[in-house]
Design an enzyme around this catalytic site. Structure first.
Site, short mmCIF file in Angstrom:
data_model
loop_
_atom_site.label_atom_id
_atom_site.label_comp_id
_atom_site.label_asym_id
_atom_site.label_seq_id
_atom_site.Cartn_x
_atom_site.Cartn_y
_atom_site.Cartn_z
N ASP A 171 80.75 24.71 72.03
CA ASP A 171 79.40 24.29 71.12
C ASP A 171 78.29 24.54 73.33
OD1 ASP A 171 76.83 24.60 70.13
OD2 ASP A 171 77.47 22.57 69.05
C1 BGC Z 1 74.52 24.44 67.55
C2 BGC Z 1 75.55 24.70 67.40
C3 BGC Z 1 75.03 26.56 67.34
C4 BGC Z 1 73.98 26.78 68.89
C5 BGC Z 1 73.96 28.20 69.65
C6 BGC Z 1 74.34 24.59 69.67
O1 BGC Z 1 73.27 23.64 69.56
O2 BGC Z 1 75.28 23.17 67.60
O3 BGC Z 1 76.00 24.85 66.16
O4 BGC Z 1 75.73 28.05 67.98
O5 BGC Z 1 73.64 25.36 69.32
O6 BGC Z 1 72.63 28.25 69.02
#
Ligand code: BGC
Length: 991
Positions: free
Chosen positions: A376
């Site tokens: 993530d």
């Molecule tokens: C989120 C993810 C997301 C990523 C990219 C993170 O803050 O937890 O679910 O895919 O950001 O935007």
């Protein structure tokens, strides 16, 4: 950005290899999280500001002299004494402050240590699991792996590193972009959110959110939505969709991101995730199963985001981990998912993205995952440790801080491979997994995915709506611009189909009718059916509440939809998208009513005192209330992602009460991110109809009107339980709003007993149970027959050997090959894989993590995608007859729950606790003519097994199972028993 370009650049990370040598041990070093955060601390400018004025005043006092100007001297003395009067207490205050800070730090550390040592349960620590299994072990990926091994075999070390490392936040057009290998035709991969549509993309569908899709219980729609979503992504040049989300699972009803997933049950979540993945990937796009795993709340999900240095640790026992939280990921892997995203949180005190047990042991070995694990965004908290534990791609590439350009991989990974702290074999596997997923999804087909030089690649920008924009907006020294938005239509195309219509159907099927006194619904379009009051020409219908109307500031006016203004169509955060258009409920209802016979009055506010006056003039009132939540990086009205309570927001309860007090026929429409307490008004006699409309996306109003006017029979069922009281969900079902230590600890004490399993165990009556929902027609089930198959024995068959991963050349390249190409231009903050010189790293005998040299035996629960293939063999077949008693075609969700035998014991004779019942299969069935249809549901070996912690395998217990078939978790009219271990063949009838 190609790997080589003009201009030169100097990298200076001379000691970084040392930094990356830490954090090997999943248990020890990660528990404190200190090791990897040291550099971050050192980066912080430390100024002792409070000492400045003190020192200077002291000096001036010391050097002050009597002058020949007594008046001035006197004045100075006065000033000084005033100053001293101020300074003495302020010095005292400073000391007090210092004392306070020191005490606080000591308390926190002691508290942290105490919590860690005492409060962390014995199984609240993660076992090391090394080395990370190589991909390419299953037949279905054989071709892709052969091709990938061939391509990766031609790559240099820096090229391999380049495809595993993001180039940095907003350095490319997508939210995540990997480095390309132009020389070999491997593109920069575009990774884009998210689970309900294409974030930051123009004119893409704003689909109903995951929770709405879960509420449909319609497998076909789950698949179709995935396919439509995948189609749009492909047309926008997106290689990897960052969805579906299946973690959080919804253990905490107020969890901010529960709405991105499909509901609080592993089977519902797993089936919906798998269908979505199949849909996305059938359209040729790599899906991402996220967030792996147990990111159940937003507070403290991420290091530093919440002002403390470490992320929360979700402490889960092995059995609950397997039976609840990992279950949907197993289904996703079985569906062939190309990517899995590890989550921000720690699991059992080891960060998910460097937790070897999670990524290597469970995901890659036990579940046989063949694709790549991506972090993530900033969930990676270590360099070498994460690579060894099984992370394959870091996103967005930056290091410990947002957009710092100081990657833990990139050049650091190059060095770590050259100094042997990351074995070449692991590096090859990381790169091969990424490339194999690309081949597996057919993205090497140049006709569908032309290279950037021929107009391919992402054709939209996440960073501007203008046609022309910056190519690397994240770099302060890049001014390169180009056409970044090509405004490619993707929604309703001849090739892709009518996505607006599909979105409408899903939103309508995701509406759950929970109350329908006197059959108030469906409403007649011309007011027939006794709604009109004597003396009036027309029937008066009032529409109440902000939630019926669009946001007056514009449907996309709040960034990342992080506000609750106007009608609620989705939650907020990275899982939200721009609405291409919005049909609001009020608009669709106005369109639906025959105005020659009905007078519609709008009351577009939540001003409940005023609402009562308008309500008293209506024959029927439709009141809208809602409850919103989202991702923790943004907050709205004091809600930092996770909800603060489960009640309707913006005085919704009062609005319903006041309207219902004055209006005899009140219908309430609830848009919600999840469970919501309705107790303030649900039993009011005038509240006759209640619809839980979830998060419908762009087609909100049309879908609602379809159900309200009866064009669509309500067939949504609750994908979670609605309690009478928040506490009914269990003592540990609340959000941890305040940290309970330096590493906040959250013990999943309820184990398997989440949602309806908890209500069943403690015999708590919910307001509306999991699986509940009414219909405009009545259904009947009868003639239940369960046929069992001789499953062989309690354990699955021996793990199949699988195939050998392709052989790779694991020889270390010469360090010279990794040095910056001369004359290459370097953008600041952009992440590159090169090193400056061969002295950039130190060769040494680096220790590997504890347990690294004693490789784990492959798990007997593994051997195929999703686990041992035997787990997915049919073990029982449930058959029944379903009758539609309503006289018009309608959909019905038939649900099968099982109860395990009583008094189950393990190999040591110790009792094994079993939930009262668990959902194991369901089907949405359309019943028209003939009005009676057959229902067939299958149960697999896995469905009948429990995870045995001692044997580390799925076991079918001896004894008599019970199947309960019906319409919700508490409306199960049919029951039958069967004993799978005692029948050698299909008994009771043939298949
Ligand atoms: C989120 C993810 C997301 C990523 C990219 C993170 O803050 O937890 O679910 O895919 O950001 O935007």
């Amino acid at each position: 950005m190609p790997l080589a370009a003009p201009d030169s650049y100097e990298l200076d990370h001379s000691d970084d290899h040392l930094m990356h040598r830490n954090s090997f041990d999943d248990n020890e070093s990660n528990a404190s999280g200190i090791d990897e955060l040291d550099p971050l601390r050192n980066d912080r400018p430390y100024t002792d500001d409070t000492s400045q004025p003190l020192r200077s005043v002291y000096d001036s006092e010391k050097n002050g002299s009597f002058t020949k100007q007594p008046l001035r001297w006197l004045e100075e003395q006065r000033q000084q004494s005033r100053l001293r009067r101020w300074l003495i207490p302020s010095r005292f205050c400073c000391c007090l402050l210092l004392l306070f800070v020191v005490t606080l730090i000591l308390l926190l550390s002691a508290g942290g240590l105490w919590v860690y040592k005492v409060a962390v349960p014995d199984d609240g620590e993660s076992e090391p699991w090394y080395p990370s299994p190589r991909g390419g072990t299953v037949d279905a990926w054989k071709d892709a792996y052969e091709k990938a091994a061939n391509l990766v075999g031609q790559m240099t070390l820096v090229e391999k590193v380049n495809i595993t490392t993001g180039i940095g936040w907003s350095m490319g057009m997508c939210v995540g972009n990997t480095g390309p290998v132009d020389r070999l035709g491997f593109p920069s991969l575009c990774l884009q959110d998210g689970p309900l549509g294409l974030r930051f993309a123009d004119n893409a569908t704003a689909w109903p959110a995951g929770i709405t899709v879960g509420a449909t219980w319609n497998k076909k729609l789950m698949y179709e939505r995935g396919k439509g979503h995948g189609f749009e992504a492909k047309k926008k040049g997106i290689h990897v969709i960052l969805g579906p989300s299946m973690g959080p699972l919804g253990r905490l009803p107020a969890g901010g991101r529960n709405w991105e997933g499909f509901g609080t049950d592993p089977v519902l979540q797993g089936i919906a995730a798998a269908e979505t993945i199949k849909g996305i990937q059938d359209a040729g796009v790599i899906a991402t199963a996220k967030h792996y795993v147990a990111n159940e709340q937003e507070h403290f999900r991420q290091a530093w985001e919440w002002g403390i240095p470490n992320a929360i640790s979700s402490n889960i026992d092995d059995r609950a981990l397997h039976e609840i939280y990992v279950w949907p990921f197993a289904d996703s892997v079985r569906a062939g998912v190309g990517s899995v995203m590890c989550s921000y949180n720690q699991l059992n005190n080891s960060y998910a993205c460097q937790n070897s047990k999670l990524m290597s042991g469970i995901l890659k070995d036990e579940l046989g995952f063949q694709g790549f694990v991506q972090s993530d965004w900033l969930a990676q908290r270590s360099g070498v440790a994460s690579a060894l534990a099984g992370l394959d791609m870091t996103m967005p590439g930056d290091g410990l801080k947002w957009a710092d350009g100081d990657s833990l991989w990139g050049a650091e990974l190059t060095k770590a491979v050259l100094n042997t702290s990351v074995p070449m074999e692991r590096m090859n596997d990381m790169a091969t997994r990424v490339v194999a997923a690309w081949y597996q999804l057919g993205q090497d087909d140049k006709k569908v995915w032309p290279p950037e030089s021929e107009g391919g690649g992402p054709n939209f920008s996440s960073w501007t709506d203008e046609e022309v924009g910056e190519l690397h907006p994240g770099s302060p020294d890049s001014d390169e611009t180009g056409v970044v938005n090509k405004f490619v239509p993707v929604r309703n195309t001849e090739e892709g189909g009518d996505h607006d219509a599909l979105a409408r159907q899903i939103a309508a099927e995701g509406i759950v009718l929970v109350k329908n006194t006197d059959d108030i619904l469906p409403l007649s379009r011309d007011g027939k059916g006794g709604m009109k009051r004597d003396g009036d020409d027309k029937v008066n219908i009032g529409i109440f509440g902000e939630d019926a109307f669009p946001n007056p500031n514009g449907i996309n006016s709040c960034k990342d939809r992080a506000c609750n203004e106007g009608t609620l169509t989705m939650g907020w955060g990275s899982g939200a998208v721009e609405l291409p258009y919005l049909v609001s409920p009020a608009e669709a209802l106005h369109d639906g009513f025959n105005k020659s016979m009905i007078e519609v009055t709008d009351f577009p506010s939540n001003d409940y005192a005023e609402a009562a006056k308008t309500a008293s003039k209506q024959d029927t009132c439709i009141v809208f209330v809602n409850s919103d939540a989202g991702e923790g990086f943004v907050s709205w009205d004091g809600i930092r992602g996770d909800r603060n309570d489960l009640y309707p927001q913006k005085n919704g309860d009062k609005l319903v009460q006041k309207v219902a007090e004055s209006c005899e026929n009140t219908i309430v429409v609830v848009h919600t991110v999840g469970p919501i307490i309705l107790e303030e008004w649900i039993e009011m006699p005038s509240v006759k109809g209640v619809l839980i409309a979830h998060l419908p996306g762009q087609e909100s109003g049309n879908a609602l009107a379809d159900v309200i006017f009866g064009d669509v029979n309500p067939s949504g069922r609750l994908p979670y339980t609605i309690a009478k009281n928040e506490k009914d969900y269990g003592p540990d079902s609340g959000i941890l709003y305040y940290p309970n230590g330096v590493v906040p600890q959250q013990n999943f004490t309820e184990g398997l007993y989440v949602d309806y399993r908890y209500f069943d165990k403690y015999n708590i009556t919910p307001r509306y149970e999991f699986g509940y929902g009414l219909s405009y027609v009545g259904f009947k089930l009868n003639s239940l027959v369960v046929n069992t198959k001789g499953v062989g024995g309690p354990l699955p068959r021996e793990r199949p050997a699988g195939i050998e991963p392709p052989q790779m050349d694991n020889t270390l390249p010469s360090p010279e090959s990794a040095i910056w190409p001369s004359g290459m231009r370097k953008l600041s903050k952009y992440i590159y894989p090169y090193i400056s010189s061969t002295s950039d790293f130190t060769k040494g005998d680096y220790p590997y993590p504890a347990g690294y040299d004693t490789p784990h035996e492959p798990s007997q629960a593994g051997g195929g995608e999703g686990g041992n293939p035997d787990l997915y063999q049919t073990a029982a077949l449930i058959q029944a007859q379903l009758t539609n008693g309503g006289g018009k075609p309608a959909d019905c969700v038939v649900q099968a729950y099982i109860s395990y035998p009583e008094n189950v014991t393990d190999i040591d004779g110790e009792p094994v606790d079993m939930p009262v019942k668990v959902l194991r299969a369901f089907e949405k069935i359309h019943v028209y003519d003939p009005k009676r249809v057959s229902v067939k549901l299958e149960l697999t070996r896995r469905d009948l097994s429990y995870w045995d912690v001692k044997q580390q395998n799925w076991i079918i217990p001896k004894g008599e199972f019970r199947v309960h078939l019906g319409f919700s978790s508490r409306d199960l009219p049919l029951t039958d028993t069967f004993s799978p271990l005692e029948s050698l063949n299909f008994g009771g009838g043939s298949l």
